[in-house]
Motif scaffolding. Structure first.
Motif, PDB file in Angstrom:
ATOM      1  N   SER A 187      60.732  88.082 -33.663  1.00 53.99           N
ATOM      2  CA  SER A 187      60.511  88.653 -34.996  1.00 53.99           C
ATOM      3  C   SER A 187      61.826  88.906 -35.722  1.00 53.99           C
ATOM      4  O   SER A 187      61.914  88.760 -36.943  1.00 53.99           O
ATOM      5  CB  SER A 187      59.716  89.956 -34.884  1.00 53.99           C
ATOM      6  OG  SER A 187      58.442  89.725 -34.309  1.00 53.99           O
ATOM      7  N   ALA A 199      50.318  87.016 -27.901  1.00 47.81           N
ATOM      8  CA  ALA A 199      50.515  87.231 -26.469  1.00 47.81           C
ATOM      9  C   ALA A 199      49.165  87.488 -25.824  1.00 47.81           C
ATOM     10  O   ALA A 199      48.559  88.536 -26.023  1.00 47.81           O
ATOM     11  CB  ALA A 199      51.456  88.407 -26.237  1.00 47.81           C
ATOM     12  N   THR A 210      45.777  90.108 -33.520  1.00 50.95           N
ATOM     13  CA  THR A 210      46.179  88.981 -34.363  1.00 50.95           C
ATOM     14  C   THR A 210      45.458  87.698 -33.946  1.00 50.95           C
ATOM     15  O   THR A 210      45.064  86.891 -34.796  1.00 50.95           O
ATOM     16  CB  THR A 210      47.697  88.765 -34.271  1.00 50.95           C
ATOM     17  OG1 THR A 210      48.085  88.715 -32.885  1.00 50.95           O
ATOM     18  CG2 THR A 210      48.458  89.885 -34.963  1.00 50.95           C
ATOM     19  N   PHE A 252      52.507  83.196 -24.333  1.00 48.92           N
ATOM     20  CA  PHE A 252      53.194  83.833 -25.456  1.00 48.92           C
ATOM     21  C   PHE A 252      53.404  82.785 -26.539  1.00 48.92           C
ATOM     22  O   PHE A 252      54.442  82.143 -26.626  1.00 48.92           O
ATOM     23  CB  PHE A 252      54.530  84.425 -24.987  1.00 48.92           C
ATOM     24  CG  PHE A 252      55.170  85.351 -25.975  1.00 48.92           C
ATOM     25  CD1 PHE A 252      54.696  86.645 -26.143  1.00 48.92           C
ATOM     26  CD2 PHE A 252      56.239  84.932 -26.737  1.00 48.92           C
ATOM     27  CE1 PHE A 252      55.283  87.503 -27.051  1.00 48.92           C
ATOM     28  CE2 PHE A 252      56.841  85.778 -27.656  1.00 48.92           C
ATOM     29  CZ  PHE A 252      56.358  87.069 -27.810  1.00 48.92           C
ATOM     30  N   PRO A 311      45.287  89.996 -28.162  1.00 50.48           N
ATOM     31  CA  PRO A 311      45.817  90.778 -29.285  1.00 50.48           C
ATOM     32  C   PRO A 311      44.912  90.667 -30.516  1.00 50.48           C
ATOM     33  O   PRO A 311      44.198  89.675 -30.680  1.00 50.48           O
ATOM     34  CB  PRO A 311      47.169  90.123 -29.544  1.00 50.48           C
ATOM     35  CG  PRO A 311      46.973  88.705 -29.139  1.00 50.48           C
ATOM     36  CD  PRO A 311      45.974  88.704 -28.008  1.00 50.48           C
ATOM     37  N   ILE A 349      56.304  91.544 -23.247  1.00 54.32           N
ATOM     38  CA  ILE A 349      55.686  91.327 -24.564  1.00 54.32           C
ATOM     39  C   ILE A 349      56.464  92.056 -25.651  1.00 54.32           C
ATOM     40  O   ILE A 349      56.732  91.491 -26.729  1.00 54.32           O
ATOM     41  CB  ILE A 349      54.215  91.775 -24.533  1.00 54.32           C
ATOM     42  CG1 ILE A 349      53.400  90.847 -23.615  1.00 54.32           C
ATOM     43  CG2 ILE A 349      53.625  91.785 -25.942  1.00 54.32           C
ATOM     44  CD1 ILE A 349      51.966  91.318 -23.410  1.00 54.32           C
ATOM     45  N   THR A 373      58.584  89.874 -28.322  1.00 52.57           N
ATOM     46  CA  THR A 373      58.114  90.017 -29.707  1.00 52.57           C
ATOM     47  C   THR A 373      59.251  90.460 -30.622  1.00 52.57           C
ATOM     48  O   THR A 373      59.422  89.934 -31.729  1.00 52.57           O
ATOM     49  CB  THR A 373      56.948  91.018 -29.771  1.00 52.57           C
ATOM     50  OG1 THR A 373      55.844  90.510 -28.998  1.00 52.57           O
ATOM     51  CG2 THR A 373      56.491  91.234 -31.207  1.00 52.57           C
ATOM     52  N   ARG A 432      54.163  85.146 -36.104  1.00 53.36           N
ATOM     53  CA  ARG A 432      52.996  85.861 -35.572  1.00 53.36           C
ATOM     54  C   ARG A 432      52.842  85.584 -34.074  1.00 53.36           C
ATOM     55  O   ARG A 432      52.206  84.608 -33.671  1.00 53.36           O
ATOM     56  CB  ARG A 432      51.738  85.423 -36.327  1.00 53.36           C
ATOM     57  CG  ARG A 432      51.713  85.895 -37.785  1.00 53.36           C
ATOM     58  CD  ARG A 432      50.535  85.308 -38.536  1.00 53.36           C
ATOM     59  NE  ARG A 432      50.707  83.892 -38.817  1.00 53.36           N
ATOM     60  CZ  ARG A 432      49.755  83.102 -39.333  1.00 53.36           C
ATOM     61  NH1 ARG A 432      48.552  83.610 -39.585  1.00 53.36           N
ATOM     62  NH2 ARG A 432      50.000  81.834 -39.576  1.00 53.36           N
ATOM     63  N   PRO A 433      53.426  86.440 -33.242  1.00 48.52           N
ATOM     64  CA  PRO A 433      53.282  86.262 -31.796  1.00 48.52           C
ATOM     65  C   PRO A 433      51.840  86.487 -31.352  1.00 48.52           C
ATOM     66  O   PRO A 433      51.184  87.435 -31.782  1.00 48.52           O
ATOM     67  CB  PRO A 433      54.209  87.329 -31.207  1.00 48.52           C
ATOM     68  CG  PRO A 433      55.154  87.674 -32.308  1.00 48.52           C
ATOM     69  CD  PRO A 433      54.349  87.538 -33.564  1.00 48.52           C
ATOM     70  N   LEU A 473      53.542  81.393 -30.475  1.00 50.75           N
ATOM     71  CA  LEU A 473      54.113  81.895 -31.724  1.00 50.75           C
ATOM     72  C   LEU A 473      53.557  81.100 -32.890  1.00 50.75           C
ATOM     73  O   LEU A 473      53.933  79.945 -33.117  1.00 50.75           O
ATOM     74  CB  LEU A 473      55.640  81.771 -31.680  1.00 50.75           C
ATOM     75  CG  LEU A 473      56.319  82.434 -30.474  1.00 50.75           C
ATOM     76  CD1 LEU A 473      57.813  82.122 -30.455  1.00 50.75           C
ATOM     77  CD2 LEU A 473      56.072  83.929 -30.472  1.00 50.75           C
ATOM     78  N   VAL A 501      62.554  83.376 -25.809  1.00 55.80           N
ATOM     79  CA  VAL A 501      61.480  83.851 -24.919  1.00 55.80           C
ATOM     80  C   VAL A 501      61.868  83.669 -23.460  1.00 55.80           C
ATOM     81  O   VAL A 501      61.722  84.571 -22.634  1.00 55.80           O
ATOM     82  CB  VAL A 501      60.162  83.129 -25.246  1.00 55.80           C
ATOM     83  CG1 VAL A 501      59.080  83.501 -24.231  1.00 55.80           C
ATOM     84  CG2 VAL A 501      59.708  83.468 -26.659  1.00 55.80           C
ATOM     85  N   TRP A 558      45.060  95.905 -29.521  1.00 58.62           N
ATOM     86  CA  TRP A 558      44.974  95.171 -28.268  1.00 58.62           C
ATOM     87  C   TRP A 558      43.596  95.329 -27.642  1.00 58.62           C
ATOM     88  O   TRP A 558      42.943  96.356 -27.812  1.00 58.62           O
ATOM     89  CB  TRP A 558      46.035  95.663 -27.265  1.00 58.62           C
ATOM     90  CG  TRP A 558      47.430  95.420 -27.722  1.00 58.62           C
ATOM     91  CD1 TRP A 558      48.244  96.306 -28.372  1.00 58.62           C
ATOM     92  CD2 TRP A 558      48.167  94.204 -27.604  1.00 58.62           C
ATOM     93  NE1 TRP A 558      49.447  95.719 -28.661  1.00 58.62           N
ATOM     94  CE2 TRP A 558      49.429  94.431 -28.193  1.00 58.62           C
ATOM     95  CE3 TRP A 558      47.884  92.953 -27.055  1.00 58.62           C
ATOM     96  CZ2 TRP A 558      50.407  93.435 -28.255  1.00 58.62           C
ATOM     97  CZ3 TRP A 558      48.861  91.970 -27.112  1.00 58.62           C
ATOM     98  CH2 TRP A 558      50.103  92.215 -27.698  1.00 58.62           C
TER      99      TRP A 558
END
Length: 474
Positions: free
Chosen positions: A368, A378, A259, A389, A257, A360, A364, A375-376, A391, A413, A281
């Motif tokens: 969230s 994945a 992020t 996954f 991702p 996902i 997420t 901030r996931p 976090l 999760v 992504w």
């Protein structure tokens, strides 16, 4: 016999180089990679042979002294960390590090449990063969731990996990007997495949001391691509097309991702951003062939061109050299390292490959909603349905307060995982971290199972039977 006398017997078996009781020297054997647990032990025993392991286990069984087997101690679920009560010994297998045999014609290698994974890879390469198990800790993890946790890694898509790479094993049983199941046979239809009881068993049924593993032809050509996607739903469509186009030449298919890439660019020197524009992504894709002039590059270019034209891929780059390929793979390694710099709640889960994107999106949304700003991250081996996954805490959060909510986010999760008929442990094992977590079966959890066990009559254990904590060689 007193505990002191038992420990002296163990010391005599392993010899002066085979034990540690100095607290300062014991320290590396008492903590785990994430520093979530720290145990205590009466003694660290370091046997150098299967015979020594067997004798130590026999002594401990007679004395009813618990054992915690340990390999490289790189596991991520604390399976090799002793309890805090100092009521056990650690049995570390690092001195059992011989490669007993390489058979290039049979494409097999027999190795002892204490061999470092990178050492096994190198020995295979020197014989012009490939041992494909590959993971981040390969420079320090030991093959016994890989077997005992059924380790996965980046090449599972093509070669399978450790269970599928193993033809035979040697095991010391809880009473000190040795089961010699070392075989180099691809076909053996004479009965139960007993090795499968121990592979992935995390040391609960016995201590793996050696294994015969599969080797493969060494790759002659490898191509690596870094592709950008606009939405996570497209990742499995791209995977299906890549798999169909390349068949068994698709070696790795890793999801990253944006992020996580942003975090790596800040915290991991040497990380690059391969594409001009930002995208939500990415997929890191690798193909390999044991033939030269295999046509891999043309195949990859045609796949990428078609995906770009159809809007499935937004942008992409193909490595033009081995150095560029290493830069792309560094991104995958760096996103793990970067998460060390803030609080991160981890999940190693798997779902059916076709439901990766659904997992996902749903997971997420769930985390969230519970904590805005979380901030996931994945990422992982989507080609085999395995997602890490993780976090990362909100930027303004207090790390200790955030990490205290670990179980709360596990429940969210893992709830999604169970609904999708997945697994709460894809490749890391159960260990101490997940020992009391609900099972992946919808409607049934570990509490139910424990209640059933308590309702059953207690079984009498004869003198000499062990109460060892055979809890994994990670």
């Amino acid at each position: 016999m007193s505990i002191a006398a038992v420990l002296e017997r163990i010391k005599a078996v392993v010899g002066p180089r085979g034990w540690i009781d100095d607290p300062s020297e014991e320290e590396p054997y008492l903590t785990e990679a994430r520093r979530l647990w720290r145990g205590a032990t009466r003694l660290v025993a370091r046997p150098a042979s299967t015979a020594e392991v067997a004798e130590v286990v026999r002594i401990c069984a007679d004395a009813r002294l618990p054992i915690v087997p340990q390999g490289g101690n790189t596991g991520l679920v604390a399976g090799g960390v002793p309890p805090e009560d100092r009521d056990s010994i650690v049995l570390a297998l690092g001195r059992m590090n011989r490669i007993r045999e390489i058979d290039p014609v049979n494409f097999t290698m027999t190795v002892e449990a204490g061999c470092i994974l990178a050492q096994v890879q190198q020995a295979a390469a020197e014989a012009d063969r490939l041992f494909p198990l590959s993971l981040g800790a390969e420079g320090s993890c030991q093959i016994g731990g890989n077997l005992s946790t059924n380790a996965g890694g980046i090449a599972v898509l093509r070669y399978g996990n450790t269970r599928e790479l193993t033809l035979g094993i040697e095991v010391v049983l809880p009473d000190g007997r040795v089961w010699d199941g070392l075989r180099g046979l691809r076909k053996d239809n004479t009965g139960y495949d007993l090795k499968q009881l121990f592979i992935g068993g995390e040391g609960t049924l016995g201590i793996i001391t050696a294994a015969t593993v599969k080797l493969f032809p060494k790759p002659r050509e490898t191509d690596t691509a870094f592709l950008a996607l606009s939405k996570v739903e497209d990742v499995m469509d791209l995977f299906a097309r890549a798999r169909a186009a390349t068949a068994d030449q698709l070696t790795a298919f890793e999801l990253i991702p944006r992020t996580a890439l942003d975090l790596a660019l800040v915290h991991s020197p040497g990380t690059i951003d391969p594409l001009a524009a930002r995208h939500p992504w990415y997929v890191l894709l690798e193909m390999s062939s044991s033939q030269t002039e295999s046509g891999l590059r043309g195949l990859l270019e045609r796949l990428l061109t078609a995906a770009l034209e159809e809007g499935l891929v937004a942008d992409g780059v193909i490595a033009e050299s081995g150095a560029q390929a290493k830069e792309l793979w560094h991104i995958r390694e760096a996103i793990v390292e970067a998460q060390l710099y803030s609080g991160s709640i981890k999940h190693d889960v798997s779902v059916p490959v076709s439901r990766v994107a659904e997992f996902i999106i749903r997971a997420t949304a769930g985390v969230s909603e519970r904590l805005p700003g979380i901030r996931p991250m994945a990422f992982g081996h989507v080609g085999d349905g395995n997602i890490h996954f993780n976090l990362t805490q909100p930027e303004s959060a207090d790390t200790a307060v955030y990490l205290a909510r670990w179980q709360e986010f596990n429940d969210i999760v893992h709830g999604v995982v169970r609904e999708l008929h997945g697994s709460i442990s894809a490749e890391h094992g159960v260990g101490r971290l997940k020992r009391d977590h609900p099972l992946q079966i919808p409607g049934r959890n570990r509490t139910d199972a424990a209640r059933e066990m308590r309702a059953r009559p207690r079984q009498h254990h004869e003198p000499g039977q062990t109460r060892q904590r055979l809890v994994g060689l990670a």
